[in-house]
Scaffold this motif. Structure first.
Motif, short mmCIF file in Angstrom:
data_model
loop_
_atom_site.label_atom_id
_atom_site.label_comp_id
_atom_site.label_asym_id
_atom_site.label_seq_id
_atom_site.Cartn_x
_atom_site.Cartn_y
_atom_site.Cartn_z
N THR A 52 11.07 10.74 -12.45
CA THR A 52 10.35 10.02 -11.40
C THR A 52 8.91 10.50 -11.31
OG1 THR A 52 10.42 9.32 -9.08
CG2 THR A 52 10.91 11.64 -9.53
N ILE A 53 8.08 9.65 -10.76
CA ILE A 53 6.74 10.00 -10.30
C ILE A 53 6.73 9.78 -8.79
CG2 ILE A 53 4.30 9.36 -10.34
CD1 ILE A 53 4.73 8.49 -13.27
N LEU A 54 6.42 10.81 -8.03
CA LEU A 54 6.31 10.69 -6.57
C LEU A 54 4.90 10.21 -6.27
CD1 LEU A 54 8.15 13.97 -5.47
CD2 LEU A 54 9.11 11.70 -5.96
N ASN A 55 4.80 8.93 -5.86
CA ASN A 55 3.51 8.24 -5.90
C ASN A 55 2.91 7.96 -4.52
OD1 ASN A 55 1.52 7.33 -7.71
ND2 ASN A 55 2.16 5.20 -7.48
N GLY A 56 3.07 8.91 -3.60
CA GLY A 56 2.33 8.83 -2.35
C GLY A 56 3.03 8.17 -1.19
N ASP A 57 2.56 8.46 0.01
CA ASP A 57 3.12 7.98 1.27
C ASP A 57 4.60 8.31 1.40
OD1 ASP A 57 0.67 7.05 2.02
OD2 ASP A 57 1.22 4.94 2.13
N LEU A 58 4.97 9.49 0.95
CA LEU A 58 6.34 9.96 1.14
C LEU A 58 6.55 10.30 2.60
CD1 LEU A 58 6.39 12.31 -1.97
CD2 LEU A 58 7.30 9.99 -1.83
N MET A 59 5.51 10.81 3.25
CA MET A 59 5.54 11.12 4.68
C MET A 59 4.69 10.11 5.44
SD MET A 59 5.01 15.25 4.24
CE MET A 59 4.18 15.15 2.64
N ASN A 60 5.06 9.82 6.66
CA ASN A 60 4.30 8.84 7.44
C ASN A 60 3.08 9.45 8.10
OD1 ASN A 60 4.43 5.97 8.10
ND2 ASN A 60 4.48 6.66 10.23
N THR A 61 3.22 10.65 8.65
CA THR A 61 2.14 11.45 9.22
C THR A 61 1.17 10.63 10.08
OG1 THR A 61 0.85 11.24 7.16
CG2 THR A 61 2.22 13.20 7.40
N ALA A 62 1.72 9.92 11.05
CA ALA A 62 0.87 9.14 11.96
C ALA A 62 0.10 10.07 12.88
CB ALA A 62 1.73 8.18 12.78
N ILE A 63 -1.17 9.73 13.11
CA ILE A 63 -1.99 10.44 14.08
C ILE A 63 -2.58 9.41 15.04
CG2 ILE A 63 -2.49 12.35 12.53
CD1 ILE A 63 -5.19 11.09 11.95
N ASN A 64 -3.24 9.87 16.08
CA ASN A 64 -3.71 8.96 17.13
C ASN A 64 -4.68 7.90 16.62
OD1 ASN A 64 -2.18 10.24 19.05
ND2 ASN A 64 -3.83 11.58 19.75
N SER A 65 -5.44 8.21 15.59
CA SER A 65 -6.45 7.27 15.10
C SER A 65 -5.92 6.33 14.02
CB SER A 65 -7.65 8.05 14.53
OG SER A 65 -7.25 8.87 13.46
N SER A 66 -4.64 6.44 13.66
CA SER A 66 -4.10 5.63 12.56
C SER A 66 -3.47 4.35 13.07
CB SER A 66 -3.06 6.44 11.78
OG SER A 66 -1.95 6.75 12.59
N CYS A 67 -3.16 3.43 12.10
CA CYS A 67 -2.49 2.18 12.47
C CYS A 67 -1.09 2.46 13.00
CB CYS A 67 -2.41 1.26 11.25
SG CYS A 67 -4.01 0.71 10.63
N SER A 68 -0.40 3.39 12.39
CA SER A 68 0.94 3.74 12.85
C SER A 68 0.87 4.37 14.23
CB SER A 68 1.60 4.71 11.88
OG SER A 68 1.63 4.18 10.58
N ASP A 69 1.95 4.21 14.97
CA ASP A 69 2.03 4.75 16.33
C ASP A 69 2.54 6.18 16.29
OD1 ASP A 69 2.37 5.29 18.98
OD2 ASP A 69 3.84 3.70 19.37
N PRO A 157 5.88 11.49 -33.45
CA PRO A 157 6.52 11.17 -32.17
C PRO A 157 5.92 9.92 -31.56
CG PRO A 157 4.97 12.98 -31.91
CD PRO A 157 5.06 12.71 -33.38
N LEU A 158 6.75 9.21 -30.81
CA LEU A 158 6.26 8.10 -30.00
C LEU A 158 5.61 8.69 -28.75
CD1 LEU A 158 9.25 5.61 -30.23
CD2 LEU A 158 6.94 5.18 -31.05
N ILE A 159 4.39 8.34 -28.48
CA ILE A 159 3.66 8.87 -27.33
C ILE A 159 3.27 7.70 -26.43
CG2 ILE A 159 1.66 10.16 -26.52
CD1 ILE A 159 1.64 11.62 -29.19
N TYR A 160 3.66 7.79 -25.16
CA TYR A 160 3.32 6.77 -24.17
C TYR A 160 2.28 7.35 -23.22
CZ TYR A 160 7.47 4.16 -25.66
OH TYR A 160 8.41 3.45 -26.38
N ALA A 161 1.24 6.59 -22.97
CA ALA A 161 0.23 6.95 -21.97
C ALA A 161 0.57 6.21 -20.67
CB ALA A 161 -1.17 6.57 -22.43
N VAL A 162 0.79 6.99 -19.59
CA VAL A 162 1.22 6.44 -18.31
C VAL A 162 0.18 6.81 -17.25
CG1 VAL A 162 3.04 6.36 -16.57
CG2 VAL A 162 3.63 6.68 -18.99
N PHE A 163 -0.41 5.80 -16.63
CA PHE A 163 -1.42 6.01 -15.58
C PHE A 163 -0.78 5.68 -14.24
CE2 PHE A 163 -4.63 4.38 -12.70
CZ PHE A 163 -5.70 5.24 -12.85
N ALA A 164 -0.96 6.58 -13.25
CA ALA A 164 -0.39 6.34 -11.92
C ALA A 164 -1.40 6.72 -10.85
CB ALA A 164 0.89 7.15 -11.72
N ARG A 165 -1.41 5.91 -9.79
CA ARG A 165 -2.17 6.22 -8.58
C ARG A 165 -1.46 5.53 -7.42
NH1 ARG A 165 -7.31 2.44 -9.25
NH2 ARG A 165 -8.31 4.38 -9.86
#
Length: 267
Positions: A52-69, A157-165
């Motif tokens: 797997t690639i853990l690709n962000g927003d795993l935590m919600n981490t809402a603060i007072n200035s964010s869209c989330s409540d 070897p077979l080499i795959y280039a994988v870009f993630a953001r």
């Protein structure tokens, strides 16, 4: 941009490699689908040759200035971090995490108080070298190319280039999300592009002529783009803002084939 090289041939016994990218869990949001999150992580844990690639927003981490409540969060940011360490600890020990990227939700804490929550997660999982706050480009060795041999008579070897953001923006309609995902290829030439953030499962392909300056030849190469859905049930700020509900039933499983340079995706 973080670059990571990893040889998976011994780990997989030269078999195909599967990637189930995980992102937008939004742990801490009352609408986070915890049973789905556990099923996805269990799938990685129990499936041979799956990473797997853990690709962000795993935590919600809402603060007072964010869209989330922030007042509706079901756990504090520190508890969200502990929950993620607990959830991902098993696959980290198995060596099944290829990379970890930061998400815009975690960056709320970074901008507010200078604490990088995803960096802390990577450190507590024992894989600090796999974390980046920006883009990651992976070079994965998977099996051998039966058509290519080096000067010593050995198969290459077979080499795959994988870009993630994780991604940013995206628009309300599918077309805008597709365009933003395809623009990942403006940054780096890769075989596979993985994005998240827009909470929409997207699988698409294009092709490009890849230039070899050493040989003076060009080769037509297919490229695959995958965007992950979110493990969120409908509600919260998404409903209030009038966003369309998104399906989270179809999580893409990417296969890097080990006997020919080929990428396929199941959803």
């Amino acid at each position: 941009m973080l670059t990571i090289k990893r040889d998976l041939r011994d780990e997989t016994n030269l078999e195909d490699v599967k990637i189930l990218p995980l992102a937008d869990f939004h742990i801490g949001d009352p609408n986070a689908d915890i049973p789905l999150i556990k099923r996805l992580i269990k799938q990685v844990e129990e499936t041979d040759n799956m990473y797997t690639i853990l690709n962000g927003d795993l935590m919600n981490t809402a603060i007072n200035s964010s869209c989330s409540d922030s007042y509706s969060e079901v756990m504090k940011p520190s508890e969200q971090l502990k929950r993620c360490v607990d959830y991902f600890g098993g696959i980290a020990e198995q060596g099944k995490i290829l990379a970890i990227t930061d998400g815009n939700h975690e960056r709320r804490i970074s901008r507010s108080v200078g604490v990088d929550m995803t960096e802390l997660l990577a450190a507590q999982l024992g894989v600090p070298n796999l974390y980046t706050a920006g883009d990651v480009l992976l070079f994965l060795q998977v099996g051998y190319d039966p058509r290519k041999w080096n000067k010593k008579g050995k198969r290459r070897p077979l080499i795959y280039a994988v870009f993630a953001r994780h991604g940013a923006g995206g628009g309300a309609l599918k077309g805008g999300k597709v365009n933003r995902l395809q623009r990942f290829s403006d940054v780096a030439d890769a075989d596979l592009y993985i994005g998240s953030h827009t909470h929409d499962d997207i699988v698409m392909h294009d092709a490009i002529y890849r230039v070899s300056r050493q040989t003076g030849k060009v080769r037509l190469c297919d490229r695959t783009y995958v965007n992950t859905p979110a493990s969120l049930n409908y509600g919260g700020y998404g409903e209030i803002a009038g966003y369309r509900p998104q399906s989270n039933k179809h999580w893409p499983v990417i296969t890097l084939h080990s006997r020919e340079h080929l990428i396929t995706v199941e959803v």
